[in-house]
Write an enzyme that holds these catalytic residues in place. Structure first.
Site, PDB file in Angstrom:
ATOM      1  N   ASP A  82      37.724  57.021  52.340  1.00 28.11           N
ATOM      2  CA  ASP A  82      37.048  58.161  52.966  1.00 28.11           C
ATOM      3  C   ASP A  82      35.548  58.182  52.703  1.00 28.11           C
ATOM      4  OD1 ASP A  82      39.479  59.017  53.962  1.00 28.11           O
ATOM      5  OD2 ASP A  82      39.848  60.438  52.328  1.00 28.11           O
ATOM      6  N   LYS A 113      36.794  42.089  45.586  1.00 34.56           N
ATOM      7  CA  LYS A 113      37.952  42.987  45.502  1.00 34.56           C
ATOM      8  C   LYS A 113      37.427  44.426  45.563  1.00 34.56           C
ATOM      9  CE  LYS A 113      38.798  39.298  42.491  1.00 34.56           C
ATOM     10  NZ  LYS A 113      39.589  38.417  43.242  1.00 34.56           N
ATOM     11  N   HIS A 137      41.624  37.754  33.368  1.00 34.92           N
ATOM     12  CA  HIS A 137      40.968  37.656  34.677  1.00 34.92           C
ATOM     13  C   HIS A 137      39.753  38.574  34.780  1.00 34.92           C
ATOM     14  CE1 HIS A 137      41.144  37.897  39.276  1.00 34.92           C
ATOM     15  NE2 HIS A 137      41.042  36.615  39.002  1.00 34.92           N
ATOM     16  N   LYS A 146      35.985  40.259  34.463  1.00 34.63           N
ATOM     17  CA  LYS A 146      34.582  39.850  34.558  1.00 34.63           C
ATOM     18  C   LYS A 146      33.737  41.008  34.050  1.00 34.63           C
ATOM     19  CE  LYS A 146      36.679  37.182  37.831  1.00 34.63           C
ATOM     20  NZ  LYS A 146      38.088  37.362  38.263  1.00 34.63           N
ATOM     21  N   ASP A 174      22.873  45.148  25.564  1.00 33.95           N
ATOM     22  CA  ASP A 174      22.335  46.228  24.723  1.00 33.95           C
ATOM     23  C   ASP A 174      23.150  47.505  24.836  1.00 33.95           C
ATOM     24  OD1 ASP A 174      20.359  44.572  23.783  1.00 33.95           O
ATOM     25  OD2 ASP A 174      18.810  45.306  25.145  1.00 33.95           O
ATOM     26  N   HIS A 211      36.079  36.675  48.134  1.00 38.38           N
ATOM     27  CA  HIS A 211      36.667  36.891  46.808  1.00 38.38           C
ATOM     28  C   HIS A 211      36.416  38.304  46.290  1.00 38.38           C
ATOM     29  CE1 HIS A 211      37.191  35.673  42.387  1.00 38.38           C
ATOM     30  NE2 HIS A 211      38.315  35.319  42.967  1.00 38.38           N
TER      31      HIS A 211
END
Length: 476
Positions: free
Chosen positions: A401, A396, A218, A220, A225, A394
């Site tokens: 604080d 996350k 899952h 991403k 470079d 979507h």
């Protein structure tokens, strides 16, 4: 066959599967859910347990994972001291989170970064394409979903062009999430241009008998470079075209562009999964010499089903218990375990302002009902629940604080904690936290608050359905 013999076989199968469940030391909720399903619907329950009841990565994968772990830890210990954040630089709460993260996965907090929040898919993809166009040495990508159409076609063209001019290009694609892409002309174009494509966790009926098919990659990750990296919630899919028949609107995502040593750490994280999938040696190149790109301190936190402990859940718990004033979370899927639910309620009860932003509609009806079952528990202690109206939110993110942010691919559900390969960026940076908090406020402005009195007035049949699905939530 005699009825009594059938009954005896039925009892033997139920007993055998029950003993198997108890022998695995699953969490209380998960074990109870499986037992309930097996008792109520024996044939379906037993079949489902055999297919998805245990985290079966297969003997080959687990042997590789066992061999790989000391290699990764040894590599992490050789991270140059000049890149590591020294003791005393972080706040007390951030220091406790950092120590737990270090103890869990071995990767230290690192300094010298420039972080740029990319607040939508279009800007994220255009920036990524521009960096690929400017790449001189390597492009390394790892994404759960690849789908053709819209700006994805421009990304594919940029990868083809980079490979043709001699840049080493590699793309990891989850077998299930990217299934349609493997049959596309774009996929063939990448292969023909010399882009190395790795299909992660291949899915087929025969493998499903030995390896759990819903253990997925899952993550991403994009690294250019070894100096620039991206992570966050965006898949390689244009929201204008992706899942438009699901009735949830466009997917709303955010990414972070990272300049600094965390880029080559993220590449190493991805290379570790390459080693698991292919059996190749885990041998990341030496860290490149690079001046400090900024003054942000960050820590990379990978997690996955090869670990016996829910490391990412422990990290989130540490961050929640470290909060003194405010916790703001955004997630598309909120189906927490008891420990996370208790931590959020405890934070609210000790006076921390807790805000949970979730989409009004998600692409799973069962998840929607299971998530709603927690509303009463949260609202009753003063937690603010906001239903986002502008599509499937979507992103996350967790901001604590206004000084620490956890940002990446992890949903607040047991699937992300136990079954998926995930990656999170922990940013110990007030500026980035303020930017992320401002993005969350934009989500708030497009959301509807859930009121406790109105929620409790919902029909009884719906409450019963939500509670019934919630009992089975460990299986979702």
């Amino acid at each position: 066959m005699d009825f009594s013999l059938l009954s005896l076989m039925h009892v033997i199968v139920l007993l055998a599967v029950s003993i198997r469940i108890f022998s695995r030391r699953s969490s209380h909720g998960t074990a109870l859910a499986w037992l309930l399903l097996i008792v109520l619907i024996p044939a379906v329950g037993v079949l489902m347990y055999l297919l998805i009841g245990e985290r079966r990565l297969g003997r080959l994968w687990m042997r590789r994972a066992i061999d790989l772990q000391p290699q990764i830890l040894n590599w992490a210990r050789r991270i140059p001291a000049a890149n590591v954040v020294g003791p005393g630089r972080l706040t007390t709460g951030a220091e406790s989170v950092s120590r737990l993260a270090m103890g869990s996965v071995g990767l230290p907090p690192m300094g010298g970064h420039r972080l740029q929040l990319m607040a939508d898919s279009e800007s994220s993809m255009r920036a990524l394409i521009a960096d690929i166009d400017a790449a001189r040495v390597s492009v390394h990508l790892e994404f759960y979903i690849w789908r053709t159409g819209g700006f994805v076609d421009d990304l594919v063209a940029a990868l083809v062009s980079a490979a043709q001019r001699g840049v080493t290009c590699c793309a990891l694609m989850d077998s299930l999430g990217s299934r349609p892409f493997f049959r596309s002309q774009a996929f063939e174009g990448l292969r023909h241009a010399g882009v190395k494509v790795i299909e992660v966790l291949p899915v087929n009926p025969l493998r499903a008998l030995f390896i759990r098919f819903d253990l997925r990659d899952h993550r991403k990750i994009a690294v250019i470079d070894r100096r620039i990296a991206y992570t966050g919630s965006m898949n390689i899919a244009d929201p204008r075209f992706f899942k438009q028949d699901a009735g949830v609107g466009e997917w709303v995502d955010a990414m972070v562009r990272i300049e600094g040593p965390a880029a080559w750490v993220l590449e190493a994280v991805s290379l570790s999964l390459t080693a698991l999938q292919t059996g190749a040696n885990f041998a990341p190149p030496p860290p490149p010499e690079m001046p400090a790109a900024g003054d942000s301190d960050v820590q990379i936190f990978p997690s996955g089903p090869q670990a016996s402990t829910r490391h990412i859940e422990q990290l989130l718990l540490a961050a929640i218990y470290a909060a003194r004033r405010e916790i703001v979370l955004t997630t598309p899927y909120f189906v927490p375990g008891e420990t996370l639910l208790t931590a959020l309620r405890s934070a609210a009860l000790r006076g921390v302002h807790v805000i949970l932003i979730v989409p009004e509609k998600v692409d799973s009806l069962l998840v929607r009902y299971a998530s709603n079952a927690y509303n009463d528990d949260l609202l009753a202690v003063g937690i603010t629940i906001l239903h986002f109206q502008g599509g499937l939110l979507h992103t996350k993110s967790m901001v604590v604080d206004d000084e620490m942010t956890i940002f990446g691919t992890v949903n607040l559900d047991l699937r992300s904690f136990e079954l998926n390969f995930e990656v999170s960026l922990i940013a110990y940076d007030r500026t980035f936290s303020a930017e992320t908090r401002n993005l969350q406020r934009q989500y708030e402005s497009r959301s509807r608050p859930v009121q406790l009195a109105q929620w409790r007035a919902r029909p009884k049949w719906r409450r019963l359905l939500e509670n019934a699905v919630q009992v089975m939530s460990p299986l979702l």
